[in-house]
Design an enzyme around this catalytic site. Structure first.
Site, PDB file in Angstrom:
ATOM      1  N   SER A  85       0.812  -1.211   0.000  1.00 12.22           N
ATOM      2  CA  SER A  85       0.000   0.000   0.000  1.00 12.22           C
ATOM      3  C   SER A  85       0.848   1.264   0.000  1.00 12.22           C
ATOM      4  O   SER A  85       1.620   1.507  -0.931  1.00 12.22           O
ATOM      5  CB  SER A  85      -0.965  -0.028   1.182  1.00 12.22           C
ATOM      6  OG  SER A  85      -1.878   1.042   1.118  1.00 12.22           O
ATOM      7  N   HIS A  86       0.744   2.053   1.053  1.00 17.55           N
ATOM      8  CA  HIS A  86       1.405   3.353   1.132  1.00 17.55           C
ATOM      9  C   HIS A  86       2.817   3.251   1.698  1.00 17.55           C
ATOM     10  O   HIS A  86       3.486   4.268   1.867  1.00 17.55           O
ATOM     11  CB  HIS A  86       0.578   4.299   1.992  1.00 17.55           C
ATOM     12  CG  HIS A  86       0.278   3.757   3.355  1.00 17.55           C
ATOM     13  ND1 HIS A  86      -0.539   2.662   3.539  1.00 17.55           N
ATOM     14  CD2 HIS A  86       0.689   4.133   4.590  1.00 17.55           C
ATOM     15  CE1 HIS A  86      -0.619   2.393   4.826  1.00 17.55           C
ATOM     16  NE2 HIS A  86       0.121   3.264   5.487  1.00 17.55           N
TER      17      HIS A  86
ATOM     18  N   ASP B  94      -2.449   6.646  -3.526  1.00 22.60           N
ATOM     19  CA  ASP B  94      -1.291   6.016  -2.894  1.00 22.60           C
ATOM     20  C   ASP B  94      -0.704   4.887  -3.737  1.00 22.60           C
ATOM     21  O   ASP B  94      -1.021   4.748  -4.923  1.00 22.60           O
ATOM     22  CB  ASP B  94      -1.667   5.493  -1.504  1.00 22.60           C
ATOM     23  CG  ASP B  94      -2.583   4.280  -1.562  1.00 22.60           C
ATOM     24  OD1 ASP B  94      -3.378   4.182  -2.520  1.00 22.60           O
ATOM     25  OD2 ASP B  94      -2.496   3.421  -0.667  1.00 22.60           O
TER      26      ASP B  94
ATOM     27  N   ASP C 199      -1.081   1.583  -4.016  1.00 20.99           N
ATOM     28  CA  ASP C 199      -1.921   0.609  -4.716  1.00 20.99           C
ATOM     29  C   ASP C 199      -3.255   1.184  -5.158  1.00 20.99           C
ATOM     30  O   ASP C 199      -4.135   0.446  -5.600  1.00 20.99           O
ATOM     31  CB  ASP C 199      -2.140  -0.630  -3.847  1.00 20.99           C
ATOM     32  CG  ASP C 199      -2.913  -0.339  -2.578  1.00 20.99           C
ATOM     33  OD1 ASP C 199      -2.776   0.774  -2.034  1.00 20.99           O
ATOM     34  OD2 ASP C 199      -3.646  -1.226  -2.100  1.00 20.99           O
TER      35      ASP C 199
ATOM     36  N   ASP D 104      -5.787   2.765  -3.543  1.00 26.12           N
ATOM     37  CA  ASP D 104      -7.035   2.700  -2.779  1.00 26.12           C
ATOM     38  C   ASP D 104      -7.249   3.884  -1.844  1.00 26.12           C
ATOM     39  O   ASP D 104      -8.320   4.032  -1.279  1.00 26.12           O
ATOM     40  CB  ASP D 104      -7.145   1.378  -2.014  1.00 26.12           C
ATOM     41  CG  ASP D 104      -6.062   1.182  -0.958  1.00 26.12           C
ATOM     42  OD1 ASP D 104      -5.134   2.008  -0.883  1.00 26.12           O
ATOM     43  OD2 ASP D 104      -6.135   0.170  -0.223  1.00 26.12           O
ATOM     44  N   ARG D 105      -6.246   4.737  -1.682  1.00 26.53           N
ATOM     45  CA  ARG D 105      -6.389   5.894  -0.795  1.00 26.53           C
ATOM     46  C   ARG D 105      -6.439   7.183  -1.605  1.00 26.53           C
ATOM     47  O   ARG D 105      -6.033   7.215  -2.764  1.00 26.53           O
ATOM     48  CB  ARG D 105      -5.240   5.955   0.212  1.00 26.53           C
ATOM     49  CG  ARG D 105      -5.189   4.737   1.120  1.00 26.53           C
ATOM     50  CD  ARG D 105      -3.985   4.787   2.045  1.00 26.53           C
ATOM     51  NE  ARG D 105      -3.846   3.533   2.765  1.00 26.53           N
ATOM     52  CZ  ARG D 105      -3.787   3.402   4.086  1.00 26.53           C
ATOM     53  NH1 ARG D 105      -3.868   4.480   4.839  1.00 26.53           N
ATOM     54  NH2 ARG D 105      -3.669   2.229   4.649  1.00 26.53           N
TER      55      ARG D 105
ATOM     56  N   LYS E 161     -11.522   0.205  -0.506  1.00 25.44           N
ATOM     57  CA  LYS E 161     -11.507   1.652  -0.649  1.00 25.44           C
ATOM     58  C   LYS E 161     -10.946   1.978  -2.026  1.00 25.44           C
ATOM     59  O   LYS E 161     -10.250   1.169  -2.622  1.00 25.44           O
ATOM     60  CB  LYS E 161     -10.710   2.309   0.467  1.00 25.44           C
ATOM     61  CG  LYS E 161      -9.344   1.721   0.768  1.00 25.44           C
ATOM     62  CD  LYS E 161      -8.759   2.368   2.015  1.00 25.44           C
ATOM     63  CE  LYS E 161      -7.443   1.715   2.419  1.00 25.44           C
ATOM     64  NZ  LYS E 161      -7.632   0.460   3.133  1.00 25.44           N
TER      65      LYS E 161
END
Length: 541
Positions: free
Chosen positions: A110-111, A275, A277, A279-280, A374
């Site tokens: 992710s982030h 971000d 991947d 999703d944010r 998300k």
């Protein structure tokens, strides 16, 4: 072929799958052990379809080749893999759902930072497109602690760069366009004609920061090709294995170029970032930052302006640490509002059961029932659709929202990479204070309730305990302490502070000043400076 192996003790998935440093995943058998443990927990695996993709970070391609070989040996029927091995997390969720797949394997941290010395991660998503529930991840960990062998085919590497369909030991491998299906889904939800008209206005400029991560190709297709945003206004659009040396976390600290543009004399009307991947999201206006909690509330309040939500919302949900701004919208609209632990998987049951339509977390994540993750670009398009209909600036829209619902002043302080023993000391101290806190007056505020949050899922009756320590005050203020499950080194301690303000003359004060007394109470409660050895938080949002 069947290869012998021995267990690794550290393969317990966290909030968003198994995340470790790249070097750990590169150790012999580490990734195969975890993948085989997932496969062993899927009784319907033989002949089934799985979706595989990642955010393009370092080790993504190598990991996918291992998964392909293992899937063939385990008699998977079909793999759908994003071109170049790249798929955003919401795109994986959509492909699982639209192809009736058994599930999907997402390769992302992710982030978290990428590169040879960065982080890597593996997460399994179930057939609903959402993160696997705790019951499944607990089972995977249990299997991983007793694993003795894994199955893997001896095959040449599969070409991931070209869209194609091939066969490997009886398994179909289809390399699919990473973007088109997801882009079509977005066009079915939002009014692209209205958004396109907004973007064409001479006084409306925007800037989107893809942070050298997975969202770049999606932004170029959707914002650029379909909606007319100029290429120079989609920055850091090329996905890089190390995210250009940056931290792909869409916040004020890590999206520096975007923030500088948005807080300048010539600021665009709208800015956003996503971000690692995809999703944010972070939403900005000209000289205006929208907190993720406010963003969720504003989307909920204006949802019927968007074609995909014109018939209204079934309900809303937020993670426990997220501010209560959306609760006030739900009350005004007579909607049910659910409070869940942190982790998108907790929204899945509510979405599947039709109890909610929108949901979100303070950690820059919002989403809806269109997928079970998300979704960063979805949130950006939602904002653009609202702005296109209302013809307001971001700051005016936010101010109008506060005037109607009041403002929830809110901040999060992150203490990153703390020694685990020090973090444990903090939480042991806090736990010791819970029983005697109710009724205690601190800085003129009275504590109404103190507890360690537990969640009883209304759909399947499962219970999730120890989800964060809360001090709730009679005036509605909250102080929350939580250990994050998304880091790979040491412990991350998060402090959340919230105060509701109904007086319009106090809507434009400095957040940290408004919350200063609550932050001082938090320090007194947790002894953060003494026990962590930190004078201040590493990141404040």
């Amino acid at each position: 072929m069947l290869l012998k192996t021995t267990p690794f003790s550290d393969q317990k998935p966290g909030t968003s799958g198994l995340r470790k440093q790249v070097t750990r995943f590169q150790e012999p058998n580490y990734l195969p052990n975890f993948i085989q443990s997932i496969f062993n927990c899927l009784p319907d695996l033989k002949g089934a379809t799985l979706v595989v993709g990642g955010d393009g970070r370092f080790y993504n391609r190598e990991a996918i080749q291992i998964i392909i070989s293992m899937a063939a040996a385990n008699q998977v029927g079909k793999l759908l893999i994003g071109q170049s091995g790249v798929l955003s997390t919401p795109a994986v969720s959509h492909l699982i759902r639209s192809n009736n797949a058994l599930g999907g394997i997402i390769l992302s941290a992710s982030h978290n930072p990428g590169g040879p010395d960065g982080d890597f991660g593996v997460k399994y998503n179930a057939s609903n497109g959402g993160p696997a529930p705790e019951s499944f991840t607990d089972a995977v960990f249990k299997v991983s602690q007793n694993i003795e062998s894994y199955e893997i085919a001896d095959n040449d590497p599969v070409d991931l760069e070209t869209k194609s369909t091939t066969e490997l030991d009886g398994m179909i491998v289809e390399i699919v366009d990473s973007v088109s299906d997801y882009a079509d889904l977005m066009e079915s939800i939002f009014d692209f004609d209205k958004i396109r008209d907004l973007i064409s206005q001479s006084d409306f400029k925007l800037c989107f920061d893809a942070m050298s991560a997975v969202t770049g190709p999606y932004a170029k297709e959707i914002l650029g090709n379909r909606l007319g945003v100029q290429a120079e206004n989609i920055i850091r659009a090329e996905p890089l294995e190390d995210f250009g040396g940056g931290h792909p976390d869409p916040n004020l600290a890590h999206a520096k170029e975007l923030v500088e543009r948005m807080f300048s004399d010539q600021a665009p009307a709208f800015g956003a970032a996503s971000d690692g991947d995809g999703d944010r999201n972070m939403i900005l206006g000209a000289n205006c930052y929208v907190t993720p909690s406010d963003s969720l509330a504003i989307l909920a309040a204006n949802a019927q302006l968007v074609p995909g939500y014109k018939d209204g919302l079934a309900g809303v949900a937020r993670s426990m640490p997220t501010s209560q701004a959306v609760d006030r919208v739900a009350e005004a609209l007579s909607l049910k509002c659910f409070e869940t632990p942190t982790g998108w998987k907790f929204f899945g049951n509510l979405l599947d059961d039709g109890r909610i339509t929108l949901c979100g977390e303070e950690s820059f994540g919002t989403g809806s029932d269109h997928v079970r993750e998300k979704d960063g670009l979805w949130a950006v398009l939602f904002w653009l659709n609202i702005l296109a209909v209302k013809q307001q600036s971001v700051s005016d829209l936010v101010m109008d929202h506060w005037k109607h619902f009041g403002r929830n002043y809110y901040t999060r302080h992150d203490y990153e990479g703390i020694e685990t023993s020090r973090a444990d000391e903090v939480f042991n101290l806090l736990e010791s204070k819970l029983a005697d806190s109710a009724g205690k007056v601190m800085s003129g505020r009275t504590i109404k309730k103190a507890d360690n949050f537990a969640y009883n899922d209304p759909v399947d009756s499962s219970v999730s305990s120890n989800q964060g320590i809360r001090f709730l005050f009679e005036d509605g203020a909250r102080i929350i302490f939580r250990k994050s499950g998304t880091g790979t080194s040491g412990a991350t301690l998060r402090l959340y502070v919230e105060h509701f303000e109904s007086d319009p003359t106090r809507f434009e004060l400095d957040t940290q000043q408004v919350l200063k007394d609550l932050l001082n109470i938090a320090e007194e409660l947790a002894q953060l400076t003494t026990l962590t050895g930190r004078e201040k938080a590493d990141v404040i949002t």
